[in-house]
Design an enzyme around this catalytic site. Sequence first.
Site, PDB file in Angstrom:
ATOM      1  N   ARG A 176     -16.380 -11.056   1.693  1.00 31.43           N
ATOM      2  CA  ARG A 176     -15.343  -9.837   1.820  1.00 31.43           C
ATOM      3  C   ARG A 176     -15.699  -8.827   0.821  1.00 31.43           C
ATOM      4  NH1 ARG A 176     -14.955 -13.278   5.711  1.00 31.43           N
ATOM      5  NH2 ARG A 176     -13.259 -14.063   6.585  1.00 31.43           N
ATOM      6  N   TYR A 236      -3.605  -9.921  15.751  1.00 28.35           N
ATOM      7  CA  TYR A 236      -3.422  -8.682  14.714  1.00 28.35           C
ATOM      8  C   TYR A 236      -4.489  -7.495  14.799  1.00 28.35           C
ATOM      9  CZ  TYR A 236      -3.600  -6.504  10.015  1.00 28.35           C
ATOM     10  OH  TYR A 236      -3.560  -5.264   9.246  1.00 28.35           O
ATOM     11  N   ALA A 272       3.578   1.201   8.642  1.00 28.86           N
ATOM     12  CA  ALA A 272       4.522   0.276   8.947  1.00 28.86           C
ATOM     13  C   ALA A 272       3.849  -0.929   9.913  1.00 28.86           C
ATOM     14  CB  ALA A 272       5.759   0.936   9.756  1.00 28.86           C
ATOM     15  N   ILE A 314       0.923  -1.552  -0.047  1.00 30.13           N
ATOM     16  CA  ILE A 314      -0.050  -0.209  -0.096  1.00 30.13           C
ATOM     17  C   ILE A 314       0.996   1.250   0.114  1.00 30.13           C
ATOM     18  CG2 ILE A 314      -1.883   1.154   1.362  1.00 30.13           C
ATOM     19  CD1 ILE A 314      -2.655  -1.505   2.391  1.00 30.13           C
TER      20      ILE A 314
HETATM   21  N1  NAD Z   1      -3.248  -5.059   2.736  1.00 25.86           N
HETATM   22  C1  NAD Z   1      -4.490  -5.179   3.192  1.00 25.86           C
HETATM   23  O1  NAD Z   1      -5.435  -5.573   2.625  1.00 25.86           O
HETATM   24  C2  NAD Z   1      -4.793  -4.211   4.499  1.00 25.86           C
HETATM   25  C3  NAD Z   1      -6.015  -4.391   5.114  1.00 25.86           C
HETATM   26  C4  NAD Z   1      -6.113  -3.551   6.457  1.00 25.86           C
HETATM   27  C5  NAD Z   1      -5.119  -3.032   6.985  1.00 25.86           C
HETATM   28  N2  NAD Z   1      -3.937  -2.797   6.360  1.00 25.86           N
HETATM   29  C6  NAD Z   1      -2.721  -2.061   6.853  1.00 25.86           C
HETATM   30  O2  NAD Z   1      -2.063  -1.188   5.909  1.00 25.86           O
HETATM   31  C7  NAD Z   1      -0.956  -1.139   6.181  1.00 25.86           C
HETATM   32  C8  NAD Z   1       0.189  -1.632   5.134  1.00 25.86           C
HETATM   33  O3  NAD Z   1      -0.301  -2.870   4.609  1.00 25.86           O
HETATM   34  P1  NAD Z   1       0.336  -3.437   3.472  1.00 25.86           P
HETATM   35  O4  NAD Z   1      -0.426  -4.625   2.968  1.00 25.86           O
HETATM   36  O5  NAD Z   1       1.017  -2.631   2.590  1.00 25.86           O
HETATM   37  O6  NAD Z   1       1.724  -4.412   4.149  1.00 25.86           O
HETATM   38  P2  NAD Z   1       3.286  -4.607   3.638  1.00 25.86           P
HETATM   39  O7  NAD Z   1       3.589  -5.847   4.440  1.00 25.86           O
HETATM   40  O8  NAD Z   1       3.082  -4.702   2.082  1.00 25.86           O
HETATM   41  O9  NAD Z   1       4.043  -3.292   4.184  1.00 25.86           O
HETATM   42  C9  NAD Z   1       4.316  -3.083   5.476  1.00 25.86           C
HETATM   43  C10 NAD Z   1       5.586  -2.376   5.373  1.00 25.86           C
HETATM   44  O10 NAD Z   1       6.079  -1.978   6.432  1.00 25.86           O
HETATM   45  C11 NAD Z   1       7.547  -2.433   6.844  1.00 25.86           C
HETATM   46  N3  NAD Z   1       7.545  -2.485   7.896  1.00 25.86           N
HETATM   47  C12 NAD Z   1       7.265  -3.608   8.923  1.00 25.86           C
HETATM   48  N4  NAD Z   1       7.606  -3.300  10.019  1.00 25.86           N
HETATM   49  C13 NAD Z   1       8.442  -2.106  10.083  1.00 25.86           C
HETATM   50  C14 NAD Z   1       9.339  -1.636  11.201  1.00 25.86           C
HETATM   51  N5  NAD Z   1       9.230  -2.026  12.457  1.00 25.86           N
HETATM   52  N6  NAD Z   1       9.960  -0.410  10.889  1.00 25.86           N
HETATM   53  C15 NAD Z   1       9.619   0.185   9.478  1.00 25.86           C
HETATM   54  N7  NAD Z   1       9.190  -0.577   8.655  1.00 25.86           N
HETATM   55  C16 NAD Z   1       8.335  -1.694   9.015  1.00 25.86           C
HETATM   56  C17 NAD Z   1       7.725  -3.428   5.875  1.00 25.86           C
HETATM   57  O11 NAD Z   1       8.919  -3.670   5.446  1.00 25.86           O
HETATM   58  C18 NAD Z   1       6.773  -3.206   4.398  1.00 25.86           C
HETATM   59  O12 NAD Z   1       7.497  -2.749   3.630  1.00 25.86           O
HETATM   60  C19 NAD Z   1      -0.457  -1.843   7.566  1.00 25.86           C
HETATM   61  O13 NAD Z   1      -0.560  -1.071   8.612  1.00 25.86           O
HETATM   62  C20 NAD Z   1      -1.632  -3.073   7.474  1.00 25.86           C
HETATM   63  O14 NAD Z   1      -2.023  -3.460   8.871  1.00 25.86           O
HETATM   64  C21 NAD Z   1      -3.472  -3.754   5.255  1.00 25.86           C
END
Ligand code: NAD
Length: 368
Positions: free
Chosen positions: A247, A179, A77, A13
């Site tokens: 969903r 989570y 993150a 994202i």
């Molecule tokens: N993808 C979905 O469907 C979805 C749905 C609901 C909420 N979210 C939320 O959206 C956000 C982004 O999700 P995503 O799907 O892009 O996930 P993703 O895993 O692709 O991206 C998360 C990023 O955060 C980085 N990261 C993890 N731990 C870290 C730390 N300690 N310090 C710095 N960087 C760190 C990772 O390297 C990664 O690049 C998250 O907060 C997730 O909970 C995603």
Amino acid sequence: MKRVLVTGGCGFIGRHVAQELVEHGYEVRILDVLLDQVHGGETVSIPADSELIKGDVRDRGTISAAISDIDAVIHLAAEVGVGQSMYEIARYVGTNDLGTATLLEALIKKPVERIVVASSMSIYGEGLYETPDGRRMNDARRSPIDVRAGRWDLLSAAGDMLLPVPTDEEKRPDLASIYALTKYAQERAVLIFGQAYDVDAVALRLFNVFGAGQALANPYTGVLANFASRLANGKRPMIFEDGKQKRDFVHVRDVARAFRLALEQRPAAGHAINIGSGRSYTISEVARLLAEAMGVPRLSPEILGKSRAGDIRNCFADIAKARELLGFEPSHLLENSLGEFAAWVRNSVAVDRGADMKRELEERGLVS
Ligand SMILES: NC(=O)c1ccc[n+]([C@@H]2O[C@H](COP(=O)([O-])OP(=O)(O)OC[C@H]3O[C@@H](n4cnc5c(N)ncnc54)[C@H](O)[C@@H]3O)[C@@H](O)[C@H]2O)c1
């Protein structure tokens, strides 16, 4: 020009959010630790004109440097696997909640105008239901006994089938996984912080996000990425329960726009807002549509008839509040976007780790 820090900006994202912001004239700085599970050691591309700091949100020095000369923060993150959070508990609480706490403490010393945090549909647990006579059921949930016996759908006390309806933000949270617990704590911490320190704070409750750039090798993330990895390797998608669970799938470009709007729209401050497509799809339907889009319609889903600890039956978004406060309107529906997604999968390396994920959960008694 406004300067925005995007934590987790190298993720699925985050990259789209960074792109959206750059295209709309923002200066973007990304802070990302580049987790191996997500990036597999591969080089990540970020938008030209954005800056990358490689570091951990839990590290005070790193975060203080990252927020210097910044006007707003988008906090993405996080560790994002629902199933994995049930046994890597310290890791999930550490990154998601201690990470957010460290960021907020740094923001006391160096205030910003606005902070937007990614929350999640998972905080609702089961979505909203209605009884056959139209009464709202805020706290419907399945008993583990029913789930183990394969009675997947939700029933009222009188034994009538409950009707899943779009979930609005008034639905009481019901945290069913570690989570979800960490996402709710993140959301509340940011909103409480905003109120206490007079910083505009917004939480976006994202539903199932899909699109190019999903981590195909990470079996703990999105269902569509898991299905794509299976199909790309000539295997049938694996579906828990009976495949009729519903969903809401929202396109990542719509989500990126929602984050920009959350930075720009004043009325959003102080609110938690659903970001979804406002439509519902059964998981079997999604697997079938994707197999068609990928040109392998014969790879019909394998229905496992088993459930995972923490899984819910139905949840899809009511997006009236996003329309009202953000002016948000989804423009990429799932059925029109799978061709583009399939084309991206064809040009990516899709390692299928679905069976490993299932085994890891089974070994811990989290599948029944
Ligand atoms: N993808 C979905 O469907 C979805 C749905 C609901 C909420 N979210 C939320 O959206 C956000 C982004 O999700 P995503 O799907 O892009 O996930 P993703 O895993 O692709 O991206 C998360 C990023 O955060 C980085 N990261 C993890 N731990 C870290 C730390 N300690 N310090 C710095 N960087 C760190 C990772 O390297 C990664 O690049 C998250 O907060 C997730 O909970 C995603």
